[in-house]
Write a protein that holds these residues in place. Structure first.
Motif, PDB file in Angstrom:
ATOM      1  N   THR A 174      17.704  10.131   4.955  1.00  0.00           N
ATOM      2  CA  THR A 174      16.753   9.707   5.997  1.00  0.00           C
ATOM      3  C   THR A 174      15.418   9.275   5.384  1.00  0.00           C
ATOM      4  O   THR A 174      14.875   8.218   5.728  1.00  0.00           O
ATOM      5  N   HIS A 175      14.902  10.079   4.475  1.00  0.00           N
ATOM      6  CA  HIS A 175      13.597   9.762   3.872  1.00  0.00           C
ATOM      7  C   HIS A 175      13.712   8.721   2.748  1.00  0.00           C
ATOM      8  O   HIS A 175      12.804   7.895   2.565  1.00  0.00           O
ATOM      9  N   ALA A 176      14.814   8.788   1.972  1.00  0.00           N
ATOM     10  CA  ALA A 176      14.914   7.933   0.780  1.00  0.00           C
ATOM     11  C   ALA A 176      15.209   6.472   1.120  1.00  0.00           C
ATOM     12  O   ALA A 176      15.183   5.604   0.256  1.00  0.00           O
ATOM     13  N   LYS A 177      15.474   6.221   2.406  1.00  0.00           N
ATOM     14  CA  LYS A 177      15.784   4.849   2.854  1.00  0.00           C
ATOM     15  C   LYS A 177      14.551   3.947   2.753  1.00  0.00           C
ATOM     16  O   LYS A 177      14.666   2.728   2.728  1.00  0.00           O
ATOM     17  N   PHE A 178      13.370   4.544   2.702  1.00  0.00           N
ATOM     18  CA  PHE A 178      12.141   3.743   2.802  1.00  0.00           C
ATOM     19  C   PHE A 178      11.468   3.586   1.453  1.00  0.00           C
ATOM     20  O   PHE A 178      11.515   4.477   0.612  1.00  0.00           O
ATOM     21  N   ASP A 179      10.883   2.413   1.278  1.00  0.00           N
ATOM     22  CA  ASP A 179      10.301   2.078  -0.009  1.00  0.00           C
ATOM     23  C   ASP A 179       8.842   1.644   0.171  1.00  0.00           C
ATOM     24  O   ASP A 179       8.322   1.634   1.292  1.00  0.00           O
ATOM     25  N   GLU A 180       8.244   1.236  -0.959  1.00  0.00           N
ATOM     26  CA  GLU A 180       6.828   0.881  -0.956  1.00  0.00           C
ATOM     27  C   GLU A 180       6.494  -0.160   0.114  1.00  0.00           C
ATOM     28  O   GLU A 180       5.455  -0.064   0.774  1.00  0.00           O
ATOM     29  N   GLU A 181       7.383  -1.131   0.299  1.00  0.00           N
ATOM     30  CA  GLU A 181       7.050  -2.194   1.260  1.00  0.00           C
ATOM     31  C   GLU A 181       6.925  -1.647   2.692  1.00  0.00           C
ATOM     32  O   GLU A 181       6.124  -2.153   3.488  1.00  0.00           O
ATOM     33  N   ASP A 182       7.702  -0.595   3.018  1.00  0.00           N
ATOM     34  CA  ASP A 182       7.591   0.020   4.355  1.00  0.00           C
ATOM     35  C   ASP A 182       6.240   0.732   4.490  1.00  0.00           C
ATOM     36  O   ASP A 182       5.587   0.642   5.524  1.00  0.00           O
ATOM     37  N   ALA A 183       5.854   1.421   3.403  1.00  0.00           N
ATOM     38  CA  ALA A 183       4.563   2.127   3.416  1.00  0.00           C
ATOM     39  C   ALA A 183       3.425   1.114   3.555  1.00  0.00           C
ATOM     40  O   ALA A 183       2.507   1.296   4.377  1.00  0.00           O
ATOM     41  N   LEU A 184       3.504   0.041   2.792  1.00  0.00           N
ATOM     42  CA  LEU A 184       2.416  -0.952   2.818  1.00  0.00           C
ATOM     43  C   LEU A 184       2.356  -1.674   4.162  1.00  0.00           C
ATOM     44  O   LEU A 184       1.268  -1.944   4.677  1.00  0.00           O
ATOM     45  N   ALA A 185       3.527  -1.953   4.746  1.00  0.00           N
ATOM     46  CA  ALA A 185       3.543  -2.631   6.059  1.00  0.00           C
ATOM     47  C   ALA A 185       2.897  -1.743   7.118  1.00  0.00           C
ATOM     48  O   ALA A 185       2.112  -2.214   7.950  1.00  0.00           O
ATOM     49  N   ALA A 186       3.204  -0.437   7.082  1.00  0.00           N
ATOM     50  CA  ALA A 186       2.619   0.489   8.071  1.00  0.00           C
ATOM     51  C   ALA A 186       1.113   0.579   7.865  1.00  0.00           C
ATOM     52  O   ALA A 186       0.334   0.589   8.833  1.00  0.00           O
ATOM     53  N   LYS A 187       0.680   0.627   6.599  1.00  0.00           N
ATOM     54  CA  LYS A 187      -0.764   0.727   6.328  1.00  0.00           C
ATOM     55  C   LYS A 187      -1.489  -0.555   6.766  1.00  0.00           C
ATOM     56  O   LYS A 187      -2.613  -0.511   7.256  1.00  0.00           O
ATOM     57  N   LYS A 188      -0.808  -1.702   6.579  1.00  0.00           N
ATOM     58  CA  LYS A 188      -1.423  -2.971   6.986  1.00  0.00           C
ATOM     59  C   LYS A 188      -1.561  -3.029   8.520  1.00  0.00           C
ATOM     60  O   LYS A 188      -2.578  -3.492   9.056  1.00  0.00           O
ATOM     61  N   ALA A 189      -0.530  -2.520   9.215  1.00  0.00           N
ATOM     62  CA  ALA A 189      -0.567  -2.548  10.689  1.00  0.00           C
ATOM     63  C   ALA A 189      -1.624  -1.587  11.244  1.00  0.00           C
ATOM     64  O   ALA A 189      -2.144  -1.802  12.335  1.00  0.00           O
ATOM     65  N   HIS A 190      -1.917  -0.523  10.493  1.00  0.00           N
ATOM     66  CA  HIS A 190      -2.872   0.504  10.976  1.00  0.00           C
ATOM     67  C   HIS A 190      -3.874   0.820   9.868  1.00  0.00           C
ATOM     68  O   HIS A 190      -3.822   1.897   9.262  1.00  0.00           O
ATOM     69  N   PRO A 191      -4.774  -0.116   9.578  1.00  0.00           N
ATOM     70  CA  PRO A 191      -5.648   0.033   8.408  1.00  0.00           C
ATOM     71  C   PRO A 191      -6.592   1.235   8.467  1.00  0.00           C
ATOM     72  O   PRO A 191      -7.055   1.680   7.426  1.00  0.00           O
ATOM     73  N   ASN A 192      -6.846   1.774   9.654  1.00  0.00           N
ATOM     74  CA  ASN A 192      -7.778   2.914   9.744  1.00  0.00           C
ATOM     75  C   ASN A 192      -7.075   4.273   9.738  1.00  0.00           C
ATOM     76  O   ASN A 192      -7.725   5.315   9.850  1.00  0.00           O
ATOM     77  N   ALA A 193      -5.758   4.226   9.632  1.00  0.00           N
ATOM     78  CA  ALA A 193      -5.001   5.481   9.751  1.00  0.00           C
ATOM     79  C   ALA A 193      -4.829   6.159   8.399  1.00  0.00           C
ATOM     80  O   ALA A 193      -4.669   5.487   7.371  1.00  0.00           O
ATOM     81  N   LEU A 194      -4.852   7.507   8.409  1.00  0.00           N
ATOM     82  CA  LEU A 194      -4.476   8.265   7.211  1.00  0.00           C
ATOM     83  C   LEU A 194      -2.952   8.311   7.144  1.00  0.00           C
ATOM     84  O   LEU A 194      -2.271   8.354   8.181  1.00  0.00           O
ATOM     85  N   PHE A 195      -2.429   8.329   5.915  1.00  0.00           N
ATOM     86  CA  PHE A 195      -0.978   8.262   5.714  1.00  0.00           C
ATOM     87  C   PHE A 195      -0.498   9.637   5.238  1.00  0.00           C
ATOM     88  O   PHE A 195      -0.859  10.084   4.148  1.00  0.00           O
ATOM     89  N   LEU A 196       0.303  10.319   6.078  1.00  0.00           N
ATOM     90  CA  LEU A 196       0.751  11.690   5.787  1.00  0.00           C
ATOM     91  C   LEU A 196       2.256  11.643   5.502  1.00  0.00           C
ATOM     92  O   LEU A 196       3.037  11.172   6.344  1.00  0.00           O
ATOM     93  N   VAL A 197       2.642  12.140   4.335  1.00  0.00           N
ATOM     94  CA  VAL A 197       4.002  11.864   3.837  1.00  0.00           C
ATOM     95  C   VAL A 197       4.716  13.149   3.408  1.00  0.00           C
ATOM     96  O   VAL A 197       4.119  14.037   2.791  1.00  0.00           O
ATOM     97  N   HIS A 198       6.010  13.217   3.717  1.00  0.00           N
ATOM     98  CA  HIS A 198       6.847  14.335   3.258  1.00  0.00           C
ATOM     99  C   HIS A 198       7.310  14.024   1.826  1.00  0.00           C
ATOM    100  O   HIS A 198       7.665  12.879   1.527  1.00  0.00           O
TER     101      HIS A 198
END
Ligand code: 13P
Ligand code: SF4
Length: 305
Positions: A174-198
Motif C-alpha cells: 500500500t505504501h510502497a506503491k508511491f514514489d517521489e513524483e506522487d509526493a511532489l505532485a501533492a506538495k505542488k497542489a498544496h504548497p502551504n501544507a506540511l507533509f506527514l509521512v509514514h
C-alpha cells in the motif's frame, strides 16, 4: 438498523459479554467510536497486556490479533474479520529467514511487528514504526538484520548510523506503491501544507517529509501543530480521522489510492456478528509457539517503554 442503532447494540453486547474492542487507527470512524481503545501497533500491544476483560475483539489485521493472544493467553481473542491479513506480514518465510540467520550469525534479527507468529519465533526483538529507532539504538547488538520492510529499515538505518544494518527487500504494497513524483505532485497542489509521512513509504517520498512517524505519531503531530494544512502520507483513513478531530484544519491525501484494502475489510457488522458469536475468528495458538514468539514482543516492550 442505522449506524447509531448498530453501535448501541454493540455497546450492550460488549457489556453483556465482558469484551474489550481494540481498533487500529486505520479502522473506520464508526468502528473507532465503539472501540475501547484506538491506536497504532505499539500502543495496541501495550493495551493487549492490560485489558481487564475476558474477551478481546481486534479490529485490524491478523498479526495484531495474534499479538494480543501472545500477550494475553488466558483471554479469548477474536479477529473481527478473518479475511483481514497484512500482505507484508506474509512475505517472509520462517525457514528462509532461519537460513539467512545462519549466514549472519553475529546479526540480531529485528522483526517489524508486521510478521507472522512463526517468523516471530526466530526473531530476537520486535519493533513497530513508532518504536523501531529507539529499540535499534537500545539493543546491545551492533549488527542488525532488519526484516521485512526495506523502507522502514532504510529509515531506521539512517537514524541509527552507529549500527550496521542488513535489509531484505520486503515492504508494504500500500505504501510502497508511491514514489517521489506522487509526493511532489501533492506538495505542488498544496504548497502551504506540511507533509506527514509514514516510514513504510519509499525513501524517495520520506525525504520530502516535514514529519515522519507512525499512524498515531502523525495524528498527534497534526493535532498539536500550529499549521493549518497537511498532506497525509499514510492510509487515507487517517485523513478522515484528522478532519473529524480538527475541523478548523485541512487534510489532503498524498494520493486517493493510498488505501489498505485489508484494513478496509472490517465493518461494524463484523464486530456485531463477532460479539453475537456468529462471525469473526477466534485466535488459537499452541503454547510452545506462543512462548517462543512472545519473547521478541516482551523484549520490544522492555526496550520500547
Ligand atoms: P503503525 O505502527 O503506525 O500502527 O502502522 C501499522 C501499519 O500496518 C501501517 O501500515
Ligand atoms: Fe499491512 Fe501495509 Fe495494510 Fe499496514 S497498510 S496493514 S503494512 S498492507
Amino acid at each position: 438498523m442505522t449506524v447509531r442503532e448498530l453501535q448501541d447494540e454493540i455497546f450492550k453486547l460488549k457489556r453483556d459479554t465482558d469484551t474489550c474492542i481494540l481498533a487500529h487507527s486505520y479502522m473506520s470512524e464508526a468502528i473507532c467510536e465503539i472501540a475501547d481503545f484506538v491506536g497504532d501497533s505499539y500502543a495496541l500491544s501495550l493495551k493487549a497486556k492490560t485489558a481487564p476483560n475476558k474477551n478481546v475483539i481486534m479490529c485490524g489485521v491478523r498479526f495484531m490479533a495474534e499479538t494480543v493472544k501472545m500477550l494475553s493467553p488466558d483471554k479469548r481473542v477474536y479477529l473481527a474479520n478473518p479475511a483481514a491479513g497484512c500482505p507484508m506480514a506474509e512475505q517472509m518465510d520462517r525457514d528462509v529467514i532461519s537460513e539467512v540467520k545462519k549466514m549472519f550469525p553475529d546479526y540480531a534479527v529485528v522483526a517489524y511487528i508486521n510478521t507472522t507468529t512463526a517468523l516471530k519465533t526466530i526473531a530476537d526483538v520486535c519493533v513497530t514504526s513508532s518504536s523501531a529507532v529507539k529499540i535499534c539504538k537500545a539493543i546491545p547488538e551492533k549488527n542488525i538484520l532488519f526484516i521485512p520492510d526495506i523502507n522502514l529499515g532504510t529509515y531506521v538505518k539512517n537514524q541509527v548510523p552507529e549500527k550496521n544494518f542488513k535489509l531484505l527487500s520486503g515492504g508494504c504494497p500500500t505504501h510502497a506503491k508511491f514514489d517521489e513524483e506522487d509526493a511532489l505532485a501533492a506538495k505542488k497542489a498544496h504548497p502551504n501544507a506540511l507533509f506527514l509521512v509514514h516510514p513504510e513509504c519509499r525513501p524517495s517520498v520520506v525525504k520530502h517529509a516535514d514529519y515522519i512517524g507512525s499512524t498515531s505519531g502523525i495524528m498527534d503531530y497534526a493535532k498539536r501543530a500550529d499549521a493549518k494544512e497537511f498532506i497525509i502520507g499514510t492510509e487515507n483513513s487517517i485523513v478522515e480521522h484528522l478532519q473529524h478531530a480538527c475541523p478548523d484544519k485541512k487534510f489532503y491525501p498524498m494520493s486517493m489510492d493510498l488505501v489498505c484494502h485489508n484494513m478496509k475489510v472490517t465493518t461494524l457488522y463484523d464486530v456485531y456478528n463477532c460479539l453475537k458469536g456468529e462471525g469473526g475468528e477466534e485466535i488459537v495458538m499452541d503454547e510452545e509457539t506462543r512462548l517462543a514468539a512472545v519473547k521478541c514482543i516482551n523484549k520490544m516492550i522492555e526496550y520500547g517503554g
